[in-house]
Write a protein that holds these residues in place. Structure first.
Motif, PDB file in Angstrom:
ATOM      1  N   PHE A 164      53.264 -40.741 -63.303  1.00  0.00           N
ATOM      2  CA  PHE A 164      53.620 -40.090 -64.562  1.00  0.00           C
ATOM      3  C   PHE A 164      52.874 -40.750 -65.718  1.00  0.00           C
ATOM      4  N   PHE A 165      52.816 -42.079 -65.709  1.00  0.00           N
ATOM      5  CA  PHE A 165      52.083 -42.820 -66.732  1.00  0.00           C
ATOM      6  C   PHE A 165      50.598 -42.469 -66.680  1.00  0.00           C
ATOM      7  N   GLY A 166      50.040 -42.356 -65.498  1.00  0.00           N
ATOM      8  CA  GLY A 166      48.645 -41.964 -65.340  1.00  0.00           C
ATOM      9  C   GLY A 166      48.392 -40.562 -65.860  1.00  0.00           C
ATOM     10  N   PHE A 167      49.344 -39.669 -65.615  1.00  0.00           N
ATOM     11  CA  PHE A 167      49.211 -38.294 -66.097  1.00  0.00           C
ATOM     12  C   PHE A 167      49.214 -38.244 -67.623  1.00  0.00           C
ATOM     13  N   ILE A 168      50.078 -39.037 -68.245  1.00  0.00           N
ATOM     14  CA  ILE A 168      50.125 -39.105 -69.717  1.00  0.00           C
ATOM     15  C   ILE A 168      48.805 -39.655 -70.258  1.00  0.00           C
ATOM     16  N   LEU A 169      48.296 -40.724 -69.632  1.00  0.00           N
ATOM     17  CA  LEU A 169      47.012 -41.276 -70.063  1.00  0.00           C
ATOM     18  C   LEU A 169      45.897 -40.251 -69.917  1.00  0.00           C
ATOM     19  N   THR A 184      40.904 -41.489 -69.944  1.00  0.00           N
ATOM     20  CA  THR A 184      40.813 -40.560 -68.826  1.00  0.00           C
ATOM     21  C   THR A 184      40.514 -41.307 -67.525  1.00  0.00           C
ATOM     22  N   ILE A 185      39.589 -42.246 -67.563  1.00  0.00           N
ATOM     23  CA  ILE A 185      39.260 -43.028 -66.364  1.00  0.00           C
ATOM     24  C   ILE A 185      40.453 -43.841 -65.905  1.00  0.00           C
ATOM     25  N   VAL A 186      41.137 -44.492 -66.833  1.00  0.00           N
ATOM     26  CA  VAL A 186      42.318 -45.281 -66.471  1.00  0.00           C
ATOM     27  C   VAL A 186      43.423 -44.382 -65.937  1.00  0.00           C
ATOM     28  N   GLY A 187      43.607 -43.211 -66.535  1.00  0.00           N
ATOM     29  CA  GLY A 187      44.620 -42.279 -66.050  1.00  0.00           C
ATOM     30  C   GLY A 187      44.338 -41.798 -64.644  1.00  0.00           C
ATOM     31  N   ILE A 188      43.090 -41.425 -64.372  1.00  0.00           N
ATOM     32  CA  ILE A 188      42.720 -40.984 -63.020  1.00  0.00           C
ATOM     33  C   ILE A 188      42.877 -42.141 -62.036  1.00  0.00           C
ATOM     34  N   SER A 189      42.473 -43.338 -62.423  1.00  0.00           N
ATOM     35  CA  SER A 189      42.612 -44.504 -61.548  1.00  0.00           C
ATOM     36  C   SER A 189      44.068 -44.797 -61.234  1.00  0.00           C
ATOM     37  N   THR A 190      44.925 -44.665 -62.231  1.00  0.00           N
ATOM     38  CA  THR A 190      46.350 -44.913 -62.023  1.00  0.00           C
ATOM     39  C   THR A 190      46.953 -43.882 -61.074  1.00  0.00           C
ATOM     40  N   ILE A 191      46.574 -42.633 -61.248  1.00  0.00           N
ATOM     41  CA  ILE A 191      47.075 -41.581 -60.368  1.00  0.00           C
ATOM     42  C   ILE A 191      46.596 -41.830 -58.936  1.00  0.00           C
ATOM     43  N   LEU A 192      45.316 -42.127 -58.763  1.00  0.00           N
ATOM     44  CA  LEU A 192      44.792 -42.395 -57.428  1.00  0.00           C
ATOM     45  C   LEU A 192      45.425 -43.631 -56.795  1.00  0.00           C
ATOM     46  N   ALA A 193      45.630 -44.665 -57.584  1.00  0.00           N
ATOM     47  CA  ALA A 193      46.245 -45.876 -57.062  1.00  0.00           C
ATOM     48  C   ALA A 193      47.680 -45.619 -56.602  1.00  0.00           C
TER      49      ALA A 193
END
Length: 67
Positions: A3-8, A53-62
Motif C-alpha cells: 500500500f505504501f509503495g502504491f502511494i509512492l 516512482t522507482i522507490v514505489g515500484i521497488s517497494t511493491i516488487l519487494a
C-alpha cells in the motif's frame, strides 16, 4: 507494505506528469506573487517524481518477493 509503495507510485507519477498540479497543492499558497512554478522547480519536481516512482515500484516488487 505494498500500500505504501502504491502511494509512492501515485505521488511519483503525479510529480512527473503534472508538476504544476503538485506545485498548486504544495507551494502556491506560500507566495502572494507567484503565478506559476519556476523552470527549476518543474525540473526538480519531475526528478523527484522519477525517484518516488522507482522507490514505489521497488517497494511493491519487494513485498511480492517477500511472500
Amino acid at each position: 507494505m505494498s500500500f505504501f509503495g502504491f502511494i509512492l507510485l501515485l505521488v511519483g507519477l503525479l510529480m512527473f506528469i503534472k508538476p504544476q498540479v503538485f506545485w498548486l497543492l504544495t507551494e502556491s499558497w506560500k507566495s502572494n506573487q507567484a503565478d506559476e512554478p519556476s523552470s527549476f522547480y518543474l525540473w526538480s519536481t519531475r526528478f523527484g517524481g522519477v525517484v518516488f516512482t522507482i522507490v514505489g515500484i521497488s517497494t511493491i516488487l519487494a513485498s511480492f518477493l517477500q511472500e
